[in-house]
Design an enzyme around this catalytic site. Structure first.
Site, short mmCIF file in Angstrom:
data_model
loop_
_atom_site.label_atom_id
_atom_site.label_comp_id
_atom_site.label_asym_id
_atom_site.label_seq_id
_atom_site.Cartn_x
_atom_site.Cartn_y
_atom_site.Cartn_z
N HIS A 138 0.82 -1.21 0.00
CA HIS A 138 0.00 0.00 0.00
C HIS A 138 0.85 1.25 0.00
O HIS A 138 2.06 1.21 0.22
CB HIS A 138 -0.95 0.01 1.21
CG HIS A 138 -0.25 0.13 2.52
ND1 HIS A 138 0.42 -0.92 3.11
CD2 HIS A 138 -0.09 1.18 3.37
CE1 HIS A 138 0.94 -0.53 4.26
NE2 HIS A 138 0.66 0.75 4.44
N ASP A 161 0.40 5.29 1.66
CA ASP A 161 -0.43 5.86 2.73
C ASP A 161 -1.35 6.97 2.20
O ASP A 161 -0.96 7.77 1.35
CB ASP A 161 0.45 6.39 3.86
CG ASP A 161 1.04 5.23 4.67
OD1 ASP A 161 0.57 4.09 4.53
OD2 ASP A 161 1.98 5.48 5.45
N HIS A 202 4.62 0.19 0.20
CA HIS A 202 5.33 -0.53 1.26
C HIS A 202 4.46 -1.65 1.83
O HIS A 202 3.23 -1.70 1.61
CB HIS A 202 5.84 0.40 2.36
CG HIS A 202 4.82 1.28 3.00
ND1 HIS A 202 4.34 2.43 2.42
CD2 HIS A 202 4.22 1.20 4.22
CE1 HIS A 202 3.46 3.01 3.23
NE2 HIS A 202 3.36 2.28 4.32
N ARG A 209 4.55 7.13 13.79
CA ARG A 209 4.69 7.63 12.42
C ARG A 209 4.22 9.08 12.34
O ARG A 209 3.23 9.44 12.98
CB ARG A 209 3.82 6.77 11.50
CG ARG A 209 3.95 7.08 10.03
CD ARG A 209 2.94 6.29 9.22
NE ARG A 209 1.58 6.73 9.52
CZ ARG A 209 0.47 6.14 9.06
NH1 ARG A 209 0.55 5.07 8.30
NH2 ARG A 209 -0.72 6.60 9.37
C1 SIN Z 1 2.77 1.91 7.55
O1 SIN Z 1 2.12 1.17 6.81
O2 SIN Z 1 2.74 3.14 7.40
C2 SIN Z 1 3.62 1.28 8.65
C3 SIN Z 1 4.52 0.22 8.18
C4 SIN Z 1 5.08 -0.63 9.30
O3 SIN Z 1 4.48 -0.72 10.38
O4 SIN Z 1 6.12 -1.24 9.12
#
Ligand code: SIN
Length: 283
Positions: free
Chosen positions: A110, A112, A251, A266
């Site tokens: 995905h 974000d 990612h 994050r």
């Molecule tokens: C995310 O998807 O923004 C986080 C990725 C993760 O937890 O490694």
């Protein structure tokens, strides 16, 4: 291209993979960035797409301040927040995720906030409590994915739009906004690269296509995204920070750490760009 770039006496850059990812050292992210370092990191982000900073014991305020060097901090309406944290800090917690999704078995590729009209420029993840092994995150260079597609597939997807449906979660969070569809192939607003802009997490469907045909095409694209040649895989350590260009990558968080209560925080950096495709006009 040389393997190691050195912009200044203090900033050291080590490629992690030939096509994507670099580790940056020689900076203390607890301190405000100099203007020169800010510009260097910006340039490195555009070039390498995923920047890893190790051993950076920053706090929430410093995390927010680092993100704010690159744009406005984005307040995500549906991601959980750590108790008592300032706006803009997202809690990415395995315990929280298991509460929402009972059987958390696999991650999903995905990008974000693709459900927003203006999806974020980038994300900055900070590892707080991570397993000794496992719980890696993998990024893929979506420009390389597009470039590597066979011509007939490029032609098929070049003018399609993908629906990014996060409607239910947004409604539950009291946010009423339209379900958006973005071009499936996007022009990166800064590098001009042509990027596959897909998100396999938020109920994706090809706008105007029958469900079966849409699912078949998405499955084909999902396979292209999984090519290791275009990926970098980051193994986390406490106080590792990763800054990624969300417009150029997808990612995937690897769910292989059992019940370990993995915790990350994050901060997302907002963008003005509405995903679009620049098509050359005939002379
Ligand atoms: C995310 O998807 O923004 C986080 C990725 C993760 O937890 O490694």
């Amino acid at each position: 291209m040389s393997d190691n770039l050195s912009f200044s006496a203090v900033l050291r850059v080590q490629r992690l993979q030939p096509l994507i990812g670099a580790e940056v050292s020689g900076l203390d992210l607890r301190e405000p960035l100099s203007a020169a370092h800010r510009e260097q990191i910006r340039a490195l982000l555009l070039r390498h797409k995923v920047l890893v900073f190790r051993d950076q014991p920053i706090d929430r305020q410093q995390h927010l301040a680092f993100a704010a060097e690159f744009g406005a901090v984005y307040d995500h309406p549906t991601t959980a927040k750590p108790e008592g944290a300032q706006p803009g800090i997202d809690l990415i917690s395995a315990v929280e995720a298991r509460r929402r999704v009972k059987k958390l078995q696999y991650g999903a590729w995905h990008t974000d906030t693709s459900w927003d009209v203006r999806p974020v420029l980038g994300g900055i993840l900070r590892a707080i409590h991570v397993p000794e092994v496992g719980g890696d995150t993998v990024w893929v260079d979506a420009a390389q994915v597009y470039a590597g597609l066979p011509d007939d597939l490029k032609e098929t997807i070049d003018r399609l739009h993908l629906v990014h449906d996060h409607h239910k979660a947004l409604q539950q969070a009291g946010v009423n906004q339209p379900i958006v569809a973005h071009p499936l192939v996007r022009t990166h607003p800064e590098t001009g690269e042509t990027v596959l802009y897909a998100n396999f997490l938020q109920n994706p469907s090809i706008l105007g296509w029958e469900p079966a045909a849409s699912e078949a095409l998405l499955e084909r694209l999902r396979r292209e995204v999984t090519r290791p040649e275009f990926q970098v895989r980051v193994s986390w350590r406490k106080d590792s920070i990763v800054f990624w260009d969300n417009r150029a990558t997808l990612h995937y968080a690897v769910q292989n750490y059992g019940d370990f209560p993995r915790v990350m925080e994050r901060v997302l950096v907002a963008s003005d760009d509405i995903p679009h495709r620049k098509v050359a006009t005939p002379a």
